[in-house]
Design an enzyme around this catalytic site. Structure first.
Site, PDB file in Angstrom:
ATOM      1  N   HIS A 127      -0.677   0.244  15.970  1.00  0.00           N
ATOM      2  CA  HIS A 127       0.478   0.566  15.133  1.00  0.00           C
ATOM      3  C   HIS A 127       1.797   0.259  15.845  1.00  0.00           C
ATOM      4  O   HIS A 127       2.850   0.653  15.366  1.00  0.00           O
ATOM      5  CB  HIS A 127       0.471   2.052  14.746  1.00  0.00           C
ATOM      6  N   LEU A 150      -6.140  -1.603  -0.988  1.00  0.00           N
ATOM      7  CA  LEU A 150      -5.946  -1.694   0.457  1.00  0.00           C
ATOM      8  C   LEU A 150      -6.448  -3.056   0.949  1.00  0.00           C
ATOM      9  O   LEU A 150      -7.595  -3.182   1.386  1.00  0.00           O
ATOM     10  CB  LEU A 150      -6.699  -0.542   1.130  1.00  0.00           C
ATOM     11  N   GLU A 155       0.837  -1.193   0.000  1.00  0.00           N
ATOM     12  CA  GLU A 155       0.000   0.000   0.000  1.00  0.00           C
ATOM     13  C   GLU A 155       0.877   1.251   0.000  1.00  0.00           C
ATOM     14  O   GLU A 155       1.768   1.389   0.842  1.00  0.00           O
ATOM     15  CB  GLU A 155      -0.906  -0.018   1.243  1.00  0.00           C
ATOM     16  N   GLN A 189       1.987  -2.083   5.959  1.00  0.00           N
ATOM     17  CA  GLN A 189       2.311  -0.762   6.513  1.00  0.00           C
ATOM     18  C   GLN A 189       2.711  -0.805   7.986  1.00  0.00           C
ATOM     19  O   GLN A 189       3.588  -0.064   8.416  1.00  0.00           O
ATOM     20  CB  GLN A 189       1.146   0.204   6.288  1.00  0.00           C
ATOM     21  N   PHE A 190       2.044  -1.645   8.765  1.00  0.00           N
ATOM     22  CA  PHE A 190       2.393  -1.821  10.174  1.00  0.00           C
ATOM     23  C   PHE A 190       2.174  -3.292  10.513  1.00  0.00           C
ATOM     24  O   PHE A 190       1.218  -3.907  10.025  1.00  0.00           O
ATOM     25  CB  PHE A 190       1.512  -0.948  11.076  1.00  0.00           C
ATOM     26  N   GLU A 205      -4.612  -6.416   2.845  1.00  0.00           N
ATOM     27  CA  GLU A 205      -3.388  -7.100   3.301  1.00  0.00           C
ATOM     28  C   GLU A 205      -3.388  -8.587   2.967  1.00  0.00           C
ATOM     29  O   GLU A 205      -2.357  -9.151   2.597  1.00  0.00           O
ATOM     30  CB  GLU A 205      -3.186  -6.910   4.812  1.00  0.00           C
TER      31      GLU A 205
END
Ligand SMILES: Cc1ncc(C[n+]2csc(CCOP(=O)(O)OP(=O)(O)O)c2C)c(N)n1
Ligand SMILES: [Mg+2]
Lengths: 366, 334
Positions: free
Chosen positions: B134, B63, B34, B87-88, B65
């Site tokens: 996060h 978007l 992403e 992303q995290f 995962e």
């Protein structure tokens, strides 16, 4: 002044088509496409369907006599399996689930190896390099998980400008999973050479199609992803071949992905560990038998291609012989040795695992 | 390989350097995730890649995962070398099915017919004052899975070398980058294309009194603790585990057999964390050499807190030193 309702504009509207060429008695409903009128092709397809059916029946019989593990029969779904097997080119890649043994059979995988897998031996998935299925995926057991993987396969084909296609099948139940939704939603973004086939056999274990999703068709889930979605009578071999071949040809030519919902019926229990009488009416199954894909093609072959009762007897004998040889080979294959647990776990067994591998092979606890 | 001048880079810049190097060297390497394209990734790990290698090889995905991990698997089976970015790490749970059920076992269940040379990388751990979810430390989830490799770098140079090794490895690698170290310090990294060894723990400081074992973000606090101990006359050996799975037990056992004292430091919750696995291996193989029980310093068995209290969760130098002192109280230096 317009009312607020009148002020709304139609942004889009959609249609879903169903393709069907033969009625239940094998009589044509329209002029058939040229390819469908070639007797040799249809005889070849019928032979394949007969092989698949004989395999399905034998697998269940082996399980019932304690010679095979739990088995998910594809009885009744032979036409769509055969159509996929025949439609795929050698270089295409197929991904599918546990019930679609007919596809690898069509793509050259020895029957004995498929039995070996369901008999509990991983070597049943080590298909020979020489068969068209060599690059196909092993059966996916986690429902729908294979569907998004197909996008990666198709992406690789597209990146290399290859004229190949990826075809992935899943069940009606699988179409409820996020895996399926993420894949269909993304495929159109890159116009990937992928064909999704939902094999809608009306049941996901005990859950009927009507309880899976309120959408009128599952094909329309393709529209939500901006790709073509259509239905085909999956028990009509000629129609299913036509729709799948067209979709694969589109994909190979770069025209993008497509979703096909093949309507069929799971005539068997979900698996040999299931008893479908607990949740579905015998009458429903009896009705479904009237739409048997083999009977339908058989009627057409008799009427149009001079296929005789003698031909049928000969075919059945040949198929039974092939299955018999496969069963012998399967039953004669010894179980994997204990150290096979560690085979092909990594490209090279990491030193961290040497002691465990030694212990498993009978060398004593590390 | 031409010798390049070593530049002083941060850990995230080292990741970027490794990606640039490997994409130039091997046309099969692709990057997907992403916002990895024009945006260069939310942490800028993929900056400049799309400009250089094009949108075909540096792929902005929708978007999704699960899809990212599954696509990487599909690509890998076709001979591409996908490097997927999540992303995290707190958003990797939906990848676990694909990684455990497929990436990890495709080679085994097809007897080598189909393989899965992919990397899935993500920033991991807390300390960056980020929103909820996060700041998770997820390494133990993946390290439990047979067939996967789990790699956690702790310095820019190791991040560069280990990422090259991960991309070149013929099996799937989960690569977890300590987010709070992304820009914590700079280090000279020669962009020489030389991979660091996988499946090997790094003994980065030799000592005789006690072994400090850690990985990823906690290595920073461990190094400070070792310096302070040295000032107090305690000579700690420091080991960066780096590859958590498969675990280089041999190096760990050799060290603890030598020092007889061991403190393992990790950020993730304590129960079932990877420190527990290491402690069990040491107990089985180095028990007779121990002067004191093995100590673990971990995050607590609580939910990772939000920013205002995260520092209480993540072990600090003080907690590490007090665990060391306890060990030394039980078994004073002779
Ligand atoms: C992710 C996942 N959930 C549950 C199961 C157990 N299970 C196996 S088959 C099945 C039903 C699948 O139905 P469908 O997708 O329609 O395929 P069919 O079995 O009818 O071919 C279920 C629930 C599974 N294998 N994987
Ligand atoms: Mg079904």
């Amino acid at each position: 002044m317009q009312t607020p309702d009148e002020a709304r504009t139609r942004v889009a509207s959609f249609e879903i088509f169903l393709t069907r060429f033969l009625d239940d008695d094998g009589r044509p409903l329209c002029r058939l496409p040229a390819a469908a009128r070639r007797p040799q092709r249809l005889l070849h397809a019928y032979r394949l369907m007969a092989r698949i059916r004989a395999f399905e029946n034998k697998a269940v019989a082996l399980q019932r006599t304690g010679q095979l593990g739990t088995y998910a029969s594809g009885l009744g779904q032979e036409a769509v399996n055969a159509a996929i097997g025949l439609g795929l080119a050698r270089d295409d890649v197929y991904l599918g689930n546990y019930r679609e043994c007919g596809v690898p059979l069509a793509r050259g995988v020895p029957m004995a190896q498929i039995l070996q897998y369901w008999g509990g031996d991983e070597r049943g998935m080590a298909w020979p390099r020489t068969v068209p299925a060599f690059h196909d995926f092993p059966f996916a057991v986690p429902v729908a998980s294979q569907v998004p993987q197909a996008l990666g396969v198709a992406y690789a084909m597209q990146l290399r400008h290859e004229k190949r296609a990826t075809l992935v099948t899943c069940g009606d139940g699988a179409s409820s999973k996020g895996d399926f939704a993420e894949a269909v939603s993304a495929a159109g973004v890159w116009k990937l050479p992928v064909v999704f086939v939902i094999i809608n056999n009306q049941w996901a274990i005990s859950l009927p199609r009507s309880r899976q999703c309120a959408a009128v068709t599952l094909a329309q889930k393709g529209l939500a992803g901006g790709i073509v979605g259509e239905q085909v009578d999956g028990n009509d071999l000629i129609a299913t071949c036509h729709v799948i071949e067209t979709a694969l040809a589109r994909a190979r030519s770069g025209a993008g992905p497509q979703l096909v919902e093949a309507l069929t019926y799971r005539l068997a229990d979900h698996t040999t560990a299931d008893d479908a009488r607990r949740y579905r009416d015998a009458a429903e199954v009896d009705t479904a038998r009237k739409h048997d894909p083999l009977a339908r093609l058989h009627a057409w072959l008799e009427a149009q291609c001079g296929f005789t009762a003698q031909d049928e007897t000969r075919l059945q004998a040949e198929v039974a012989a092939e299955v018999g040889v496969a069963v012998k080979t399967f039953l004669a294959t010894p179980a994997p040795p204990p150290e096979a647990l560690f085979d092909a776990l990594y490209a090279e067994l990491p030193p961290a695992l040497h002691a465990q591998a030694f212990a498993a092979a009978g060398g004593g606890e590390a | 390989m031409a010798r390049r001048k070593a530049a002083e880079v941060t850990l995230v810049e080292a990741i970027n350097l490794a990606l640039h190097h490997e994409m130039a060297r091997d046309e099969n390497v692709v990057v997907l995730g992403e916002d990895v394209g024009a945006n260069g990734g939310v942490f800028r790990a993929t900056v400049g890649l799309q400009e250089k290698f094009g949108p075909g090889r540096v792929i902005d995905t929708p978007l999704a995962e699960l899809l990212i991990s599954a696509m990487a698997i599909g690509m890998a089976t076709q001979g591409l070398k996908p490097v997927a970015e999540i992303q995290f790490s707190g958003f990797m749970y939906s990848c676990l099915d694909q990684l455990a059920n497929h990436a990890a076992r495709l080679r085994h269940r097809t007897h080598g017919r189909i393989t899965c040379p992919m990397v899935i990388r993500a920033p991991n751990g807390g300390g960056i004052h980020a929103p909820e979810h996060h700041s998770e430390s997820v390494e133990a989830f993946f390290a439990h899975v047979p067939g996967l490799r789990v790699v956690v770098p702790s310095t820019p140079a190791r991040a560069y070398g280990l990422l090259l090794a991960a991309i070149r490895d013929p099996d799937p690698v989960v690569f977890l980058e300590p987010a709070r170290c992304y820009r914590l310090f700079r280090e000279a990294v020669a962009d020489d294309g030389i991979a660091a060894p996988l499946d090997t723990c790094f003994v980065e400081r030799e000592g005789t009194d006690l072994t400090l074992i850690s990985w990823g973000g906690m290595m920073h606090e461990v190094r400070i603790a070792a310096d302070q101990l040295a000032a107090d006359g305690v000579d700690a050996e420091v080991i960066d585990v780096a590859t958590l799975k498969p675990l280089d037990t041999q190096t760990l056992v050799a060290s603890v057999a030598k020092t007889g004292r061991c403190v393992i430091v990790e950020e993730s919750p304590r129960a079932g964390g990877w420190a527990s696995e290491i402690a069990a291996e040491l107990a089985e193989h180095a028990m007779m050499n121990l002067f004191a029980p093995i100590a673990r310093v971990s995050g607590y068995d609580t939910i990772m807190p939000l920013a205002r209290t995260e520092a209480r969760f993540i072990p600090d130098v003080g907690r590490i030193l007090s665990a060391v002192r306890k060990t030394l109280e039980i078994a004073p230096l002779g």
